[in-house]
Enzyme design. Structure first.
Site, PDB file in Angstrom:
ATOM      1  N   TYR A  79       3.322  13.861  -4.535  1.00 50.72           N
ATOM      2  CA  TYR A  79       3.620  12.521  -4.007  1.00 50.72           C
ATOM      3  C   TYR A  79       4.994  12.065  -4.516  1.00 50.72           C
ATOM      4  O   TYR A  79       5.825  11.577  -3.739  1.00 50.72           O
ATOM      5  CB  TYR A  79       2.522  11.521  -4.411  1.00 50.72           C
ATOM      6  CG  TYR A  79       2.810  10.115  -3.907  1.00 50.72           C
ATOM      7  CD1 TYR A  79       2.807   9.824  -2.549  1.00 50.72           C
ATOM      8  CD2 TYR A  79       3.119   9.088  -4.801  1.00 50.72           C
ATOM      9  CE1 TYR A  79       3.104   8.547  -2.081  1.00 50.72           C
ATOM     10  CE2 TYR A  79       3.412   7.809  -4.348  1.00 50.72           C
ATOM     11  CZ  TYR A  79       3.400   7.542  -2.985  1.00 50.72           C
ATOM     12  OH  TYR A  79       3.695   6.276  -2.530  1.00 50.72           O
ATOM     13  N   LYS A 100       8.451  11.109  -2.402  1.00 48.04           N
ATOM     14  CA  LYS A 100       9.151   9.820  -2.495  1.00 48.04           C
ATOM     15  C   LYS A 100      10.568  10.003  -3.071  1.00 48.04           C
ATOM     16  O   LYS A 100      11.462   9.230  -2.741  1.00 48.04           O
ATOM     17  CB  LYS A 100       8.319   8.817  -3.300  1.00 48.04           C
ATOM     18  CG  LYS A 100       7.075   8.344  -2.540  1.00 48.04           C
ATOM     19  CD  LYS A 100       7.455   7.595  -1.250  1.00 48.04           C
ATOM     20  CE  LYS A 100       6.259   7.124  -0.458  1.00 48.04           C
ATOM     21  NZ  LYS A 100       6.633   6.351   0.748  1.00 48.04           N
TER      22      LYS A 100
HETATM   23  P1  NDP Z   1      -2.047   1.695   3.390  1.00 44.76           P
HETATM   24  O1  NDP Z   1      -2.940   2.875   3.223  1.00 44.76           O
HETATM   25  O2  NDP Z   1      -2.660   0.340   3.306  1.00 44.76           O
HETATM   26  O3  NDP Z   1      -1.244   1.816   4.779  1.00 44.76           O
HETATM   27  C1  NDP Z   1      -0.661   3.027   5.158  1.00 44.76           C
HETATM   28  C2  NDP Z   1      -0.194   2.962   6.601  1.00 44.76           C
HETATM   29  O4  NDP Z   1       0.421   4.229   6.940  1.00 44.76           O
HETATM   30  C3  NDP Z   1      -1.326   2.746   7.580  1.00 44.76           C
HETATM   31  O5  NDP Z   1      -0.927   1.848   8.594  1.00 44.76           O
HETATM   32  C4  NDP Z   1      -1.547   4.126   8.175  1.00 44.76           C
HETATM   33  O6  NDP Z   1      -1.979   4.037   9.533  1.00 44.76           O
HETATM   34  C5  NDP Z   1      -0.129   4.704   8.144  1.00 44.76           C
HETATM   35  N1  NDP Z   1      -0.204   6.162   8.186  1.00 44.76           N
HETATM   36  C6  NDP Z   1      -0.632   7.014   7.219  1.00 44.76           C
HETATM   37  N2  NDP Z   1      -0.655   8.267   7.674  1.00 44.76           N
HETATM   38  C7  NDP Z   1      -0.244   8.218   8.980  1.00 44.76           C
HETATM   39  C8  NDP Z   1      -0.098   9.192   9.998  1.00 44.76           C
HETATM   40  N3  NDP Z   1      -0.356  10.494   9.789  1.00 44.76           N
HETATM   41  N4  NDP Z   1       0.328   8.805  11.213  1.00 44.76           N
HETATM   42  C9  NDP Z   1       0.610   7.497  11.446  1.00 44.76           C
HETATM   43  N5  NDP Z   1       0.491   6.530  10.530  1.00 44.76           N
HETATM   44  C10 NDP Z   1       0.047   6.885   9.305  1.00 44.76           C
HETATM   45  O7  NDP Z   1      -0.921   1.876   2.275  1.00 44.76           O
HETATM   46  P2  NDP Z   1       0.375   1.005   1.875  1.00 44.76           P
HETATM   47  O8  NDP Z   1       0.567  -0.121   2.803  1.00 44.76           O
HETATM   48  O9  NDP Z   1       0.288   0.752   0.433  1.00 44.76           O
HETATM   49  O10 NDP Z   1       1.495   2.116   2.086  1.00 44.76           O
HETATM   50  C11 NDP Z   1       2.633   1.938   2.896  1.00 44.76           C
HETATM   51  C12 NDP Z   1       3.815   2.684   2.275  1.00 44.76           C
HETATM   52  O11 NDP Z   1       4.085   2.132   0.994  1.00 44.76           O
HETATM   53  C13 NDP Z   1       3.591   4.177   2.050  1.00 44.76           C
HETATM   54  O12 NDP Z   1       4.760   4.868   2.405  1.00 44.76           O
HETATM   55  C14 NDP Z   1       3.344   4.269   0.542  1.00 44.76           C
HETATM   56  O13 NDP Z   1       3.714   5.526   0.035  1.00 44.76           O
HETATM   57  C15 NDP Z   1       4.262   3.167   0.051  1.00 44.76           C
HETATM   58  N6  NDP Z   1       3.968   2.636  -1.282  1.00 44.76           N
HETATM   59  C16 NDP Z   1       2.729   2.140  -1.593  1.00 44.76           C
HETATM   60  C17 NDP Z   1       2.494   1.652  -2.859  1.00 44.76           C
HETATM   61  C18 NDP Z   1       1.156   1.154  -3.287  1.00 44.76           C
HETATM   62  O14 NDP Z   1       0.898   1.082  -4.523  1.00 44.76           O
HETATM   63  N7  NDP Z   1       0.255   0.780  -2.374  1.00 44.76           N
HETATM   64  C19 NDP Z   1       3.562   1.588  -3.864  1.00 44.76           C
HETATM   65  C20 NDP Z   1       4.819   2.128  -3.431  1.00 44.76           C
HETATM   66  C21 NDP Z   1       5.008   2.598  -2.170  1.00 44.76           C
HETATM   67  P3  NDP Z   1      -3.216   4.863  10.162  1.00 44.76           P
HETATM   68  O15 NDP Z   1      -4.083   5.310   9.032  1.00 44.76           O
HETATM   69  O16 NDP Z   1      -3.872   3.881  11.088  1.00 44.76           O
HETATM   70  O17 NDP Z   1      -2.566   5.969  10.893  1.00 44.76           O
HETATM   71  C1  8X3 Z   2       2.610   4.104  -5.047  1.00 42.46           C
HETATM   72  C2  8X3 Z   2       2.772   3.648  -6.453  1.00 42.46           C
HETATM   73  O1  8X3 Z   2       2.526   4.316  -8.894  1.00 42.46           O
HETATM   74  O2  8X3 Z   2       0.828   5.086  -7.348  1.00 42.46           O
HETATM   75  O3  8X3 Z   2       3.780   4.665  -4.556  1.00 42.46           O
HETATM   76  O4  8X3 Z   2       2.986   6.069  -7.325  1.00 42.46           O
HETATM   77  S1  8X3 Z   2       2.252   4.848  -7.536  1.00 42.46           S
END
Ligand code: NDP
Ligand code: 8X3
Length: 251
Positions: free
Chosen positions: A151, A155
């Site tokens: 992961y 990133k």
């Molecule tokens: P969620 O799981 O709540 O949302 C993820 C979104 O990504 C969903 O809308 C999902 O849609 C979409 N997605 C995932 N896989 C696919 C796919 N194969 N095709 C199309 N859409 C996809 O997570 P977050 O909102 O937290 O995550 C959003 C971003 O933020 C990510 O890039 C994550 O790495 C990043 N992030 C998150 C953090 C956290 O702690 N939550 C911290 C730092 C960064 P669906 O499943 O309907 O396809």
């Molecule tokens: C999501 C935050 O700390 O799980 O990107 O990597 S962490």
């Protein structure tokens, strides 16, 4: 103004789509869960009188991404803002014990999926000589933590791609921002760990960020004066110092 938000069915993407609709952007929203996209479209069109276009595809499938994006009408292709948000973590294992299916899921979604969408949208922005791309990276793209291995690598790739996009698109008036958050309570940990209780424990004893905190950050980034671009933001919960040091209350 038109914004394309990938991964708008949950978490950051959904909160950002809501914020942008409130700011009067017409929206292209993407994700695999069609029902959720339909619900969001109906809510945003009713509440904010904006137009919302649904693109229902799996971002890992290049042909699906290309098919859906190329079917957009000329008007919808005038994209001002791309939020590269769709992404996930799958599993939390030591690297020598990792599940290769998890690795492929993360690489195909977080790197290749982001590239498929960007490869389509960037030339449109170059042609119109304006545009803003916001990549949702992570603190995992700035540091590496135990069991974060693949992961973190994906990133770090987003971090590198953000820099590459910024230097190669600047001659065309296209600006690029990365937002790199720490822990946010969304569906992220449920997807990563496959278990709601385990996911809750990730955020136990401290106050994590919310999806709205990130939507608010996007709002700040896009509301700067025309002569300003925010290149990169690391945003953390107040109780999280880095990817592995968090101040948690016992019990
Ligand atoms: P969620 O799981 O709540 O949302 C993820 C979104 O990504 C969903 O809308 C999902 O849609 C979409 N997605 C995932 N896989 C696919 C796919 N194969 N095709 C199309 N859409 C996809 O997570 P977050 O909102 O937290 O995550 C959003 C971003 O933020 C990510 O890039 C994550 O790495 C990043 N992030 C998150 C953090 C956290 O702690 N939550 C911290 C730092 C960064 P669906 O499943 O309907 O396809
Ligand atoms: C999501 C935050 O700390 O799980 O990107 O990597 S962490």
């Amino acid at each position: 103004m038109i914004a394309l938000v990938t991964g708008a069915t949950a978490g950051i993407g959904k909160a950002t789509a809501e914020m942008l609709a409130e700011k009067n952007y017409d929206l292209i929203i993407t994700g695999r869960r069609l029902e959720r996209l339909e619900e969001l479209k109906s809510k945003l069109e009713t509440k904010f009188s904006v137009k919302v276009k649904i693109l229902n595809f799996d971002i890992r499938k290049r042909s699906e991404v290309e098919k859906h994006l190329s079917e957009l009408s000329k008007n919808w292709k005038q994209i001002d803002l791309l939020i590269n948000n769709a992404g996930l973590a799958s599993g939390l294992d030591l690297i020598h014990e990792g599940n290769i299916d998890d690795w492929e899921k993360m690489i195909d979604t977080n790197i290749k999926g982001l590239l498929y969408v960007s490869r389509f949208v960037m030339p449109l922005m170059v042609q119109q000589k304006k545009g803003h791309i916001i990549n949702i990276g992570s603190i995992a793209g700035k540091e590496v933590y135990m069991k974060g291995n693949i992961y973190c690598a994906t990133k770090h790739a987003v971090d590198a791609l953000t820099k590459a996009m910024r230097m190669e698109l600047v001659p065309f008036g296209v600006v690029v921002t990365q937002i790199a958050p720490g822990m946010i309570e969304t569906e992220f940990s449920i997807v990563r760990l496959g278990d709601e209780q385990k996911a809750k424990n990730v955020y136990k004893g401290f106050e994590p960020l919310t999806a709205k905190d990130i939507a608010d950050t996007v709002e700040f980034v896009i509301s700067r004066p025309k002569n300003v671009n925010i290149n990169d933001i690391i945003i953390m919960p107040a109780a999280q110092a880095n990817s592995y040091i968090t101040n948690r209350e016992e019990n």
